[in-house]
Design an enzyme around this catalytic site. Structure first.
Site, PDB file in Angstrom:
ATOM      1  N   HIS A  37       0.855  -1.183   0.000  1.00 48.16           N
ATOM      2  CA  HIS A  37       0.000   0.000   0.000  1.00 48.16           C
ATOM      3  C   HIS A  37       0.895   1.238   0.000  1.00 48.16           C
ATOM      4  O   HIS A  37       2.133   1.138  -0.010  1.00 48.16           O
ATOM      5  CB  HIS A  37      -1.012  -0.034   1.142  1.00 48.16           C
ATOM      6  CG  HIS A  37      -0.412  -0.117   2.524  1.00 48.16           C
ATOM      7  ND1 HIS A  37       0.527   0.759   2.985  1.00 48.16           N
ATOM      8  CD2 HIS A  37      -0.639  -0.992   3.546  1.00 48.16           C
ATOM      9  CE1 HIS A  37       0.853   0.457   4.229  1.00 48.16           C
ATOM     10  NE2 HIS A  37       0.161  -0.623   4.590  1.00 48.16           N
ATOM     11  N   HIS A  53       3.904   1.412   2.439  1.00 46.36           N
ATOM     12  CA  HIS A  53       5.107   0.670   2.042  1.00 46.36           C
ATOM     13  C   HIS A  53       5.829   1.419   0.923  1.00 46.36           C
ATOM     14  O   HIS A  53       7.051   1.499   0.887  1.00 46.36           O
ATOM     15  CB  HIS A  53       4.762  -0.731   1.534  1.00 46.36           C
ATOM     16  CG  HIS A  53       3.946  -1.535   2.501  1.00 46.36           C
ATOM     17  ND1 HIS A  53       2.737  -2.078   2.171  1.00 46.36           N
ATOM     18  CD2 HIS A  53       4.164  -1.864   3.794  1.00 46.36           C
ATOM     19  CE1 HIS A  53       2.250  -2.728   3.211  1.00 46.36           C
ATOM     20  NE2 HIS A  53       3.103  -2.613   4.215  1.00 46.36           N
ATOM     21  N   CYS A  67       1.700 -11.359  19.942  1.00 42.02           N
ATOM     22  CA  CYS A  67       0.825 -10.694  18.970  1.00 42.02           C
ATOM     23  C   CYS A  67       1.288 -11.099  17.581  1.00 42.02           C
ATOM     24  O   CYS A  67       2.441 -10.849  17.208  1.00 42.02           O
ATOM     25  CB  CYS A  67       0.889  -9.177  19.123  1.00 42.02           C
ATOM     26  SG  CYS A  67       0.096  -8.323  17.736  1.00 42.02           S
ATOM     27  N   CYS A  82       2.369  -8.131  15.306  1.00 45.39           N
ATOM     28  CA  CYS A  82       3.746  -7.654  15.532  1.00 45.39           C
ATOM     29  C   CYS A  82       4.750  -8.768  15.321  1.00 45.39           C
ATOM     30  O   CYS A  82       5.938  -8.519  15.201  1.00 45.39           O
ATOM     31  CB  CYS A  82       3.938  -7.164  16.963  1.00 45.39           C
ATOM     32  SG  CYS A  82       2.910  -5.781  17.433  1.00 45.39           S
ATOM     33  N   CYS A  98      -3.144  -5.280  21.881  1.00 47.64           N
ATOM     34  CA  CYS A  98      -1.931  -4.704  21.294  1.00 47.64           C
ATOM     35  C   CYS A  98      -2.274  -3.293  20.813  1.00 47.64           C
ATOM     36  O   CYS A  98      -3.255  -3.106  20.093  1.00 47.64           O
ATOM     37  CB  CYS A  98      -1.475  -5.570  20.122  1.00 47.64           C
ATOM     38  SG  CYS A  98      -0.295  -4.705  19.055  1.00 47.64           S
ATOM     39  N   HIS A 157      -2.128  -3.304  16.796  1.00 47.75           N
ATOM     40  CA  HIS A 157      -3.016  -4.155  16.003  1.00 47.75           C
ATOM     41  C   HIS A 157      -4.409  -4.317  16.602  1.00 47.75           C
ATOM     42  O   HIS A 157      -5.256  -4.987  15.999  1.00 47.75           O
ATOM     43  CB  HIS A 157      -2.345  -5.510  15.740  1.00 47.75           C
ATOM     44  CG  HIS A 157      -1.093  -5.381  14.934  1.00 47.75           C
ATOM     45  ND1 HIS A 157       0.151  -5.266  15.512  1.00 47.75           N
ATOM     46  CD2 HIS A 157      -0.911  -5.259  13.605  1.00 47.75           C
ATOM     47  CE1 HIS A 157       1.062  -5.115  14.561  1.00 47.75           C
ATOM     48  NE2 HIS A 157       0.443  -5.097  13.396  1.00 47.75           N
ATOM     49  N   LYS A 206      -6.783   6.485   9.790  1.00 49.98           N
ATOM     50  CA  LYS A 206      -5.828   5.384   9.739  1.00 49.98           C
ATOM     51  C   LYS A 206      -6.165   4.529   8.509  1.00 49.98           C
ATOM     52  O   LYS A 206      -7.338   4.354   8.189  1.00 49.98           O
ATOM     53  CB  LYS A 206      -6.001   4.563  11.019  1.00 49.98           C
ATOM     54  CG  LYS A 206      -4.943   3.532  11.176  1.00 49.98           C
ATOM     55  CD  LYS A 206      -5.059   2.765  12.464  1.00 49.98           C
ATOM     56  CE  LYS A 206      -4.053   1.643  12.377  1.00 49.98           C
ATOM     57  NZ  LYS A 206      -4.420   0.391  12.831  1.00 49.98           N
ATOM     58  N   LYS A 240      -8.025  -2.025   6.070  1.00 48.53           N
ATOM     59  CA  LYS A 240      -8.894  -2.759   5.142  1.00 48.53           C
ATOM     60  C   LYS A 240     -10.344  -2.580   5.517  1.00 48.53           C
ATOM     61  O   LYS A 240     -11.209  -2.417   4.667  1.00 48.53           O
ATOM     62  CB  LYS A 240      -8.545  -4.241   5.212  1.00 48.53           C
ATOM     63  CG  LYS A 240      -7.495  -4.617   4.226  1.00 48.53           C
ATOM     64  CD  LYS A 240      -7.536  -6.094   4.023  1.00 48.53           C
ATOM     65  CE  LYS A 240      -6.723  -6.477   2.819  1.00 48.53           C
ATOM     66  NZ  LYS A 240      -6.429  -7.888   2.794  1.00 48.53           N
TER      67      LYS A 240
HETATM   68  N1  MSP Z   1       8.561  -7.451   8.002  1.00 42.57           N
HETATM   69  C1  MSP Z   1       8.679  -6.389   8.927  1.00 42.57           C
HETATM   70  C2  MSP Z   1       9.984  -5.668   8.747  1.00 42.57           C
HETATM   71  C3  MSP Z   1      11.210  -6.498   8.853  1.00 42.57           C
HETATM   72  S1  MSP Z   1      12.651  -5.591   8.506  1.00 42.57           S
HETATM   73  C4  MSP Z   1      13.885  -6.560   8.990  1.00 42.57           C
HETATM   74  C5  MSP Z   1       7.526  -5.432   8.753  1.00 42.57           C
HETATM   75  N2  MSP Z   1       6.904  -5.461   7.584  1.00 42.57           N
HETATM   76  S2  MSP Z   1       5.652  -4.562   7.189  1.00 42.57           S
HETATM   77  O1  MSP Z   1       5.330  -4.946   5.838  1.00 42.57           O
HETATM   78  O2  MSP Z   1       4.622  -4.709   8.152  1.00 42.57           O
HETATM   79  O3  MSP Z   1       6.107  -3.080   7.257  1.00 42.57           O
HETATM   80  C6  MSP Z   1       7.192  -2.624   6.532  1.00 42.57           C
HETATM   81  C7  MSP Z   1       7.363  -1.137   6.643  1.00 42.57           C
HETATM   82  O4  MSP Z   1       6.213  -0.459   6.164  1.00 42.57           O
HETATM   83  C8  MSP Z   1       7.587  -0.659   8.068  1.00 42.57           C
HETATM   84  O5  MSP Z   1       8.676   0.250   8.082  1.00 42.57           O
HETATM   85  C9  MSP Z   1       6.323   0.063   8.401  1.00 42.57           C
HETATM   86  O6  MSP Z   1       6.574   1.109   9.268  1.00 42.57           O
HETATM   87  C10 MSP Z   1       5.910   0.577   7.034  1.00 42.57           C
HETATM   88  N3  MSP Z   1       4.498   0.918   7.023  1.00 42.57           N
HETATM   89  C11 MSP Z   1       3.422   0.091   7.167  1.00 42.57           C
HETATM   90  N4  MSP Z   1       2.291   0.855   7.195  1.00 42.57           N
HETATM   91  C12 MSP Z   1       2.609   2.161   7.082  1.00 42.57           C
HETATM   92  C13 MSP Z   1       1.901   3.359   6.962  1.00 42.57           C
HETATM   93  N5  MSP Z   1       0.591   3.428   7.042  1.00 42.57           N
HETATM   94  N6  MSP Z   1       2.622   4.487   6.752  1.00 42.57           N
HETATM   95  C14 MSP Z   1       3.977   4.487   6.589  1.00 42.57           C
HETATM   96  N7  MSP Z   1       4.661   3.368   6.694  1.00 42.57           N
HETATM   97  C15 MSP Z   1       4.038   2.218   7.077  1.00 42.57           C
HETATM   98  O7  MSP Z   1       7.250  -4.672   9.661  1.00 42.57           O
END
Ligand code: MSP
Length: 621
Positions: free
Chosen positions: A20, A23, A129, A132, A146, A149, A288, A291
């Site tokens: 999304h 990411h 969790c 997390c 949590c 989440h 926020k 989904k």
């Molecule tokens: N798999 C772990 C990371 C392992 S690194 C050794 C993870 N994955 S994640 O897919 O959940 O998140 C990856 C990144 O996306 C994180 O840095 C997280 O902060 C970022 N984001 C997820 N949702 C976000 C927003 N809504 N806004 C900005 N960044 C966000 O955590």
């Protein structure tokens, strides 16, 4: 000259879903920094990848009906790769934690700390969790759930292998105290107080449920997914680039990165990462992203609608790096129209078309420069290093805003110089104006290269300069690099301004928070099934067809944009869904009395029909 190495990483993403905009944000920030370092001549390695050995993968694969987990992971990996391609991300490496090279690194690493005596077996009872992928402490909970989440964690009692993180407390504290390690400083303070509170030994294994990397000394267990995932930074970069110069992480995963990760590295004698840049979370129109709210923004949809450059522009320009920020499609459209099209695109287009039409496409010989010319050249000279400083200080947004300010000054310079006047009255003056303006266009292409990789390349091509803009040196942005007599290419508009109608469409886009409606609202629509009796082309229209539709014995004329998708023969006889109570409109001088429903995607348009034949006039509800 010795090149400096620059190893930059994003977190590796979970594959329980597609990317999304949050990411995409992390990855885009990393991309801008990586591209800038390449222009600085650094030996850059930019790594991203996927965190696949998580319980979330198992859950998601099940939900989607996959029995073969690896197949699911492969499918998702393709998806993620595609997104980075669409967004024009310049990563050098892509690591998946199900790859052999990664599994080997994890096993070797585990064995090393085990042999060192930093691992012991123990019983553990705690709240886990799955969101997390971690055991939570009392302080992570709000009302027993949590805080991230919003779910009650599972109570788990199991035998685990523990890593002696507490042993490294002193060294980790010293490390995170260093003001250059964690940015912004608010995140450093947060980490400091967490570490000062005392680091506890961490469970680094879970029972083996058939997915994950087996613990080398005891395959009945798998390596805990965070211990496994952090090691991607080693396995993904050929060993050549360690230590990381910059890990970019979101605020939710700061703790794993700034306590467990240095602990693991200290135990094995690896150098510690040089820096962490911690960013905030994106909300969507103030809410926020989730989904259940239906407001998860798909970066591919946005890029296809507005271009990847426009998405990058908005995210870098408008989201304060390090803080939470808000994504708004409406603001994105405003930036595209007011800044990319009106300021930047307009400047470049007017300069290049002027040279193309009035100087035979050749950069004119300037003659004597006046004060205004020199001022603009000085502005270019001071802007480029200042943008570079902003990027180096991890504030790429400030750099981008300066570039736009420079383009704005360029427009003012062009207006004030009135070349359309001077070409008649003082051609030498006009030549100087266009010479200076052309230098500005070239400099802008180089300065924009980290931010707008495809638009900057198009400018480069329009200037008919050799090679790619991405192969240039950042410092060369300040040089007047276009020689008089240089022949430019045919100018093309850089950014299309979107008509104001798009603004409302933008608001209604599929990924926006849904405007919930009541049954009463829905019942205002009179949607019926009708049968197409005739379909004729409309003279002078490539797209429209005039349809005659029978609905409850009444013939309706509807003009629909189907001509490029259906032939008349294909349509006649079909039962289709029609909104009957649309206000009639005149299209190509024909009164259209209703609207045919159809679905649209990249493949084209597909009209809505019924599964089984129904009576003409049957109501759709
Ligand atoms: N798999 C772990 C990371 C392992 S690194 C050794 C993870 N994955 S994640 O897919 O959940 O998140 C990856 C990144 O996306 C994180 O840095 C997280 O902060 C970022 N984001 C997820 N949702 C976000 C927003 N809504 N806004 C900005 N960044 C966000 O955590």
């Amino acid at each position: 000259m010795q090149m400096s190495k620059f190893y930059i990483t994003t977190p590796i993403y979970y594959i329980n879903d597609v990317p999304h905009i949050g990411h995409a944000y992390t990855t885009i920030v990393a991309d801008v920094l990586a591209r800038w370092h390449r222009l600085m001549g650094d030996d850059v390695f930019f790594l991203t990848g996927l965190d696949e050995n998580s319980a979330k993968t198992v859950q998601a694969a099940k939900e989607r009906g996959f029995e073969d987990m690896q197949k699911y992971a492969d499918r998702m990996a393709e998806n993620w790769r595609k997104v980075w391609r669409v967004l024009n991300i310049s990563n050098d490496g892509f690591i998946r934690t199900t790859e052999d090279r990664h599994k080997k690194t994890v096993k070797d690493f585990f064995t090393k700390i085990y042999e060192k005596g930093d691992v012991y077996k123990g019983e553990y009872e705690g709240r886990y969790c799955e969101g997390c992928e971690a055991f939570l402490t009392e302080s992570d909970l709000v009302d027993g759930k949590c805080s991230l989440h919003k779910k009650v964690p599972k109570i788990v009692k199991e035998e685990n292998y523990f890593f002696k993180l507490s042993k490294y407390q002193g060294k980790i504290l010293k490390y995170v105290k260093n003001p250059s390690v964690i940015l912004p400083s608010s995140r450093r303070s947060e980490t400091l107080s967490f570490v000062k509170g005392g680091l506890r030994d961490t469970s680094i294994s879970r029972p083996n449920a058939g997915w994950g990397i087996p613990v080398p000394v005891d395959p009945k267990n798998v390596v805990w997914v965070w211990f496994d995932a952090l090691l991607n930074y080693i396995s993904g970069a050929d060993g050549r680039y360690w230590p990381a110069d910059l890990h970019i992480v979101g605020k939710d995963i700061l703790r794993f990165h700034c306590t467990l990760w240095p602990g693991m590295l200290l135990s094995t004698g690896y150098e510690l990462p040089k820096k962490f840049l911690v960013h905030g979370f994106l909300t969507v129109d103030g809410q926020k992203m989730s989904k259940s709210l239906g407001n998860v923004i798909d970066p591919v949809y946005l890029s296809e609608k507005y271009s990847a450059d426009a998405v990058k522009y908005f995210l870098i320009r408008d989201i304060p790096l390090g803080e939470d920020g808000d994504f708004s499609e409406r603001v994105l459209i405003t930036r595209l129209n007011d800044e990319l099209a009106d300021i930047l695109g307009n400047l470049i287009h007017r300069v290049l078309t002027f040279i193309y039409s009035k100087f035979n496409g050749k950069v004119p010989k300037p003659g004597e420069l006046d004060k205004r010319d020199r001022e603009l050249l000085h502005l270019i000279e001071s802007t480029s290093p200042s943008v570079g400083n902003h990027i180096e200080e991890l504030n790429p947004g400030a750099g981008l805003r300066e570039i736009i300010k420079l383009a704005k000054s360029g427009n003012k310079y062009f207006n004030d110089s009135q070349p359309w006047q001077s070409i008649k009255e003082d051609p030498k003056r006009c030549a100087a104006t266009l010479y200076v303006s052309a230098q500005l266009v070239r400099s802008l292409a180089i300065m924009l290269a980290p931010y707008l990789p495809s638009a900057s390349e198009r400018i480069w091509v329009s200037l008919n300069l050799p090679g790619s803009v991405h192969e240039q040196r950042w410092d060369s942005a300040i040089e007047p690099g276009l020689k008089p007599g240089h022949k430019i290419g045919e100018p093309e508009p850089l950014f299309e301004k979107l008509p104001s109608k798009t603004l409302t469409e933008g608001k209604k886009s599929k990924n926006q928070a849904p405007n919930t409606i009541t049954e009463q609202d829905f019942s205002k629509l009179d949607i019926r099934i009708g049968k197409i009796l005739g379909a004729e082309p409309i003279p002078k229209s490539k797209k429209l067809l005039k349809l005659s539709i029978d609905v409850v014995g009444e013939h309706r004329t509807i003009v629909a944009g189907l001509a490029e998708h259906y032939s008349s023969e294909e349509l006649v006889g079909k039962q289709v869904a029609v909104v009957l109570n649309m206000k009639p409109v005149q299209l190509m001088s024909i009164k259209s009395e209703g609207m045919l429903l159809a679905a649209e995607d990249k493949g084209g348009i597909s009209i809505l029909t019924v599964d089984k034949p129904v009576k003409s006039g049957a109501k759709v509800r």
